[in-house]
Design a protein around this motif. Structure first.
Motif, PDB file in Angstrom:
ATOM      1  N   HIS A 119       0.859  -1.191   0.000  1.00 15.11           N
ATOM      2  CA  HIS A 119       0.000   0.000   0.000  1.00 15.11           C
ATOM      3  C   HIS A 119       0.896   1.241   0.000  1.00 15.11           C
ATOM      4  O   HIS A 119       1.598   1.512   0.979  1.00 15.11           O
ATOM      5  CB  HIS A 119      -0.927  -0.021   1.218  1.00 15.11           C
ATOM      6  N   TRP A 120       0.861   1.961  -1.110  1.00 18.51           N
ATOM      7  CA  TRP A 120       1.750   3.098  -1.307  1.00 18.51           C
ATOM      8  C   TRP A 120       0.921   4.378  -1.414  1.00 18.51           C
ATOM      9  O   TRP A 120      -0.218   4.361  -1.908  1.00 18.51           O
ATOM     10  CB  TRP A 120       2.567   2.951  -2.597  1.00 18.51           C
ATOM     11  N   THR A 121       1.532   5.495  -1.002  1.00 19.99           N
ATOM     12  CA  THR A 121       0.943   6.814  -1.214  1.00 19.99           C
ATOM     13  C   THR A 121       1.980   7.694  -1.891  1.00 19.99           C
ATOM     14  O   THR A 121       3.120   7.797  -1.431  1.00 19.99           O
ATOM     15  CB  THR A 121       0.490   7.456   0.106  1.00 19.99           C
ATOM     16  N   TRP A 122       1.573   8.318  -2.976  1.00 24.38           N
ATOM     17  CA  TRP A 122       2.456   9.171  -3.786  1.00 24.38           C
ATOM     18  C   TRP A 122       1.932  10.592  -3.770  1.00 24.38           C
ATOM     19  O   TRP A 122       0.748  10.839  -4.016  1.00 24.38           O
ATOM     20  CB  TRP A 122       2.512   8.652  -5.219  1.00 24.38           C
ATOM     21  N   ILE A 123       2.811  11.545  -3.479  1.00 26.38           N
ATOM     22  CA  ILE A 123       2.445  12.962  -3.463  1.00 26.38           C
ATOM     23  C   ILE A 123       3.376  13.719  -4.404  1.00 26.38           C
ATOM     24  O   ILE A 123       4.600  13.665  -4.252  1.00 26.38           O
ATOM     25  CB  ILE A 123       2.538  13.547  -2.045  1.00 26.38           C
TER      26      ILE A 123
END
Length: 347
Positions: A119-123
């Motif tokens: 589970h990744w979050t990219w900003i």
């Protein structure tokens, strides 16, 4: 380079693109001699000097936001600029992981990546993007992973699949190419893709380059510079849109060449990707008008000599032949005949 001021500019219609003095200084001027002929000219893609275009794996500069906007415009006009064959999905995820990790590491003030297992979050702060997704699950992204990150990195990208003793261009994200067509080249083998380039067979450049790249190792990327010219600072010079930019070549005069004629340099880098064993071919385009080039007199003198003596086949291939005379008429007064030492560093 973590506190960039992104410029509001365009690469079509009113052409408001300009380089700041710092962007001119760091421009990858490609000529270290007074003459030019195709060569392999491949070197290790090692980190360069701070602030140079070689400092990081991917160069993010003052034109980042404007270039990404121009990519989106081109894709809206022509969906064929993105293509990926089904067997390239592992390479797509390779690409996403590599670009995200590189940008987050090298430009932490602009890009952020967090991981909790898959589970990744990219900003992406400059573009106002924030997405959470499951790595490996296409349905959790707004689009395929190659297109998703291809929209967020300057330059074009081709993913090369290695099989049958050669390389195949089996995926591409191409919106700023120098007069070649992804729709035509997708799926082609190495020699088919490079077949139109003149003088290649005589010097055996493509055979040597292919042999070298087939042995490219993960963690040992390489780079080279390629160049051509563009009239007006336009990124999209594709065959599909030739009517929009081709006629501009006939509008060059000895008076306006300094503003209209641009040196177009491609920083080409190649990385071996870990899961798929594919090679990522990155093609980053830099533009410099002749007027901007005069900032460094040795550059403009050397460029005059290169263009004056360029082989006729290359003049034709690079599309310069139709405006060669007015180009030389503008360049010649800039050259006082000074003997120039080898090298490309601005004085």
């Amino acid at each position: 380079m973590n506190n960039l001021a992104y410029k509001q500019e365009t690469f079509r219609d009113d052409y408001t693109f300009r380089n700041s003095p710092e962007a001119i200084r760091r421009f990858p001027f490609p000529f270290d001699q007074d003459h030019y002929m195709y060569s392999v000219n491949i070197e290790p893609h090692k980190p360069g000097a701070p602030g140079s275009v070689y400092e990081h794996a991917f160069d993010i500069d003052e034109h980042y936001v404007a270039e990404c906007k121009d990519k989106a415009i081109t894709l809206t006009q022509d969906k064929s600029r993105y293509a990926a064959l089904p067997h390239m999905m592992d390479a797509q995820w390779d690409f996403l992981e590599f670009t995200m990790e590189s940008l987050a590491r090298d430009y932490p003030a602009q890009f952020k990546l967090s991981k909790q297992g898959d589970h990744w979050t990219w900003i992406n702060l400059p573009l106002g993007i924030e997405d959470s997704f499951v790595f490996g699950d296409v349905s959790t992204l707004p689009m395929e992973p190659f297109e998703y990150m291809g929209r967020q990195v300057q330059g074009d990208f081709v993913l090369l699949d290695q099989r049958e003793g050669t390389l195949f261009a089996d995926a591409g994200f191409v919106t700023s190419q120098a007069d070649w067509s992804l729709a035509f080249d997708a799926g082609m083998a190495w020699h088919e893709w490079h077949g139109p380039v003149p003088q290649m067979e005589k010097v055996g450049v493509m055979d040597r380059a292919l042999k070298f790249l087939l042995s490219l190792q993960q963690g040992n990327p390489v780079r080279r510079l390629n160049w051509t010219m563009t009239i007006n600072p336009r990124l999209d010079t594709s065959p599909e849109h030739y009517p929009q930019w081709g006629p501009d070549r006939l509008k060059v005069t000895a008076d306006n060449a300094g503003q209209k004629a641009h040196l177009r340099v491609e920083l080409q880098t190649l990385f071996r990707l870990p899961r798929s064993n594919a090679i990522m071919f990155s093609i980053r385009c830099y533009l410099l008008s002749l007027e901007e080039m005069t900032t460094f007199p040795r550059w403009i003198k050397r460029f005059h000599r290169v263009i004056r003596d360029l082989h006729p086949d290359l003049l034709e291939y690079k599309g310069i032949k139709v405006y060669h005379e007015p180009l030389l008429a503008w360049l010649a007064p800039q050259d006082d005949g000074e003997v120039l030492p080898p090298g490309t560093r601005p004085e």
